[in-house]
Design an enzyme around this catalytic site. Structure first.
Site, PDB file in Angstrom:
ATOM      1  CB  CYS A 133      -0.923  -0.018   1.223  1.00  0.00           C
ATOM      2  SG  CYS A 133      -1.919   1.479   1.353  1.00  0.00           S
ATOM      3  NE  ARG A 186       2.721   0.694   3.405  1.00  0.00           N
ATOM      4  CZ  ARG A 186       3.896   0.092   3.479  1.00  0.00           C
ATOM      5  NH1 ARG A 186       4.327  -0.374   4.628  1.00  0.00           N
ATOM      6  NH2 ARG A 186       4.658  -0.049   2.397  1.00  0.00           N
ATOM      7  CD1 TRP A 216      -7.462   8.441  -1.528  1.00  0.00           C
ATOM      8  CD2 TRP A 216      -8.372   8.822   0.488  1.00  0.00           C
ATOM      9  NE1 TRP A 216      -6.499   9.011  -0.732  1.00  0.00           N
ATOM     10  CE2 TRP A 216      -7.023   9.260   0.504  1.00  0.00           C
ATOM     11  CE3 TRP A 216      -9.150   8.965   1.658  1.00  0.00           C
ATOM     12  CZ2 TRP A 216      -6.440   9.832   1.638  1.00  0.00           C
ATOM     13  CZ3 TRP A 216      -8.542   9.532   2.776  1.00  0.00           C
ATOM     14  CH2 TRP A 216      -7.217   9.959   2.762  1.00  0.00           C
ATOM     15  CD  GLU A 275      -6.045   1.689  -6.187  1.00  0.00           C
ATOM     16  OE1 GLU A 275      -6.393   2.704  -5.554  1.00  0.00           O
ATOM     17  OE2 GLU A 275      -6.191   0.529  -5.750  1.00  0.00           O
TER      18      GLU A 275
END
Ligand code: ARG
Length: 359
Positions: free
Chosen positions: A65, A68, A235, A240
């Site tokens: 991720c 973070r 979010w 992506e």
């Protein structure tokens, strides 16, 4: 088994109480309590404070991720007391509504009962909101990523709609019982139609995407305890959607159409038509979310935020682990600092882990 659990529980509790500045006395009392519970029952229960801290640190430890920096702002919703499918479904609807927050997305996590012998909850969906995918004679319709789950839903009695963006129902299973299936009420769903700031024709593609990615098929593991149903969301980062979900050949595969509409030479690799189409699709995604007031981050800002996260962790004398192959954005990766340095992909706990599909 019990020995492993005792060890994991102790390790977690020590670091939790240390980071939260609890006294040595509080720690010792709690460790005794946990030990007794494990020895007599085979498991233990987290306090609300431990649960919240564990869920946040699991995010902090998520090597894949890039988002973070905000780990400490996770909104943790404790629903361990729920015991029926109906209650759980209501809690999932609440999660969708409060995480969506009319577009000002709140990173949230709802935690249901922990796994104990003869008691498990599973959410069968990969994400709470996701589009169906159908195999038809004319090829795949909708999201190819959802093919097998869509088929399962149909077998469980869901009425297929054969559209490109049909939101799938939620499927919940308790203790090996027959799974329950329910549609998400329309008023809870926030979606963003994708249009382009300059290319008028873009809206004719009728593309859209849902506002909030809520991962619902991973285990939250804290101090040796496993929460098999613990959906969480942040979010979106624009890529992506724009560089993967709508672009991948094995997903919505929109680049050839966009390239054609841009009048690019899609026969020639040398024309870099894919790169140009990708750029405009990503521009459109960011523009549309922004204009609709739905939280989203571009990959350059996300990388800067990740840098800040690395600096903060260094200050706290904690090492940052990461999975480089996931951390680099799929668009212009070498323009971010992440591309230019190595990360150790070592697994720290608490963490989120994959589990086998229940179907
Ligand atoms: N990549 C996944 C998707 O496109 C979502 C993963 C979680 N993403 C996030 N921004 N929290 O649906």
């Amino acid at each position: 088994m019990i020995d492993d659990l005792l060890k994991e529980a102790e390790e977690f509790t020590r670091s939790c109480y240390k980071e939260l500045n609890k006294t040595e006395q509080e720690l010792e009392t709690r460790l005794n309590e946990i030990n007794q519970q494990i020895v007599s029952e085979g498991f233990y229960e987290h306090t609300v404070v431990e649960l919240e801290y564990g869920a946040k640190v699991a995010w902090r430890n998520s090597n894949r991720c890039i988002g973070r920096l905000f780990w400490d702002h996770l909104n943790v919703i404790d629903k361990r007391n729920l015991s029926t499918e109906e209650e759980i479904i209501d809690a999932l609807f609440e999660h969708i509504e409060s995480a969506t927050n009319k577009g000002r997305i709140r990173p949230s996590k709802t935690i249901f009962l922990q796994k104990v012998p003869n008691k498990t909850v599973r959410i069968w969906n990969h994400q709470l909101v996701r589009y169906a995918g159908y195999k038809t004679e004319q090829g795949i319709l909708g999201d190819p990523h959802s093919l097998s789950f869509t088929e399962i839903c149909i077998n469980l009695g869901w009425e297929p709609k054969f559209g490109k963006f049909d939101v799938l129902p939620i499927v919940i299973q308790m203790n090996e019982k027959h799974p329950k299936l329910v549609e998400i009420p329309e008023h809870l769903l926030l979606e963003v139609p994708i249009r382009h700031p300059h290319y008028k024709w873009f809206e004719d593609l009728s593309l859209k995407w849902y506002a909030v990615p809520i991962i619902s098929d991973m285990i939250l593991e804290i101090g040796g305890i496993r929460y098999t149903a613990a959906p969480f969301n942040g979010w979106y980062m624009g890529t992506e959607i724009g560089a993967r979900n709508l672009a991948d050949e094995l997903r919505y595969n929109m680049l050839p159409q966009i390239g054609n509409l841009m009048e690019l030479d899609i026969k020639s690799n040398l024309s870099l038509w894919k790169d140009r189409a990708l750029l405009e699709l990503n521009t459109a995604v960011l523009h549309s979310f922004k204009e609709d007031g739905v939280s989203i981050v571009d990959h350059h800002t996300a990388a800067q935020q990740f840098k800040k996260f690395e600096e903060k962790e260094m200050e706290m004398e904690r090492s940052v682990t990461g999975d480089w192959t996931w951390l680099i954005p799929p668009l212009a990766p070498a323009t971010t600092h992440i591309f230019h340095k190595p990360y150790k992909n070592k697994i720290k706990k608490p963490n989120y882990i994959y589990q086998p599909k229940p179907y």
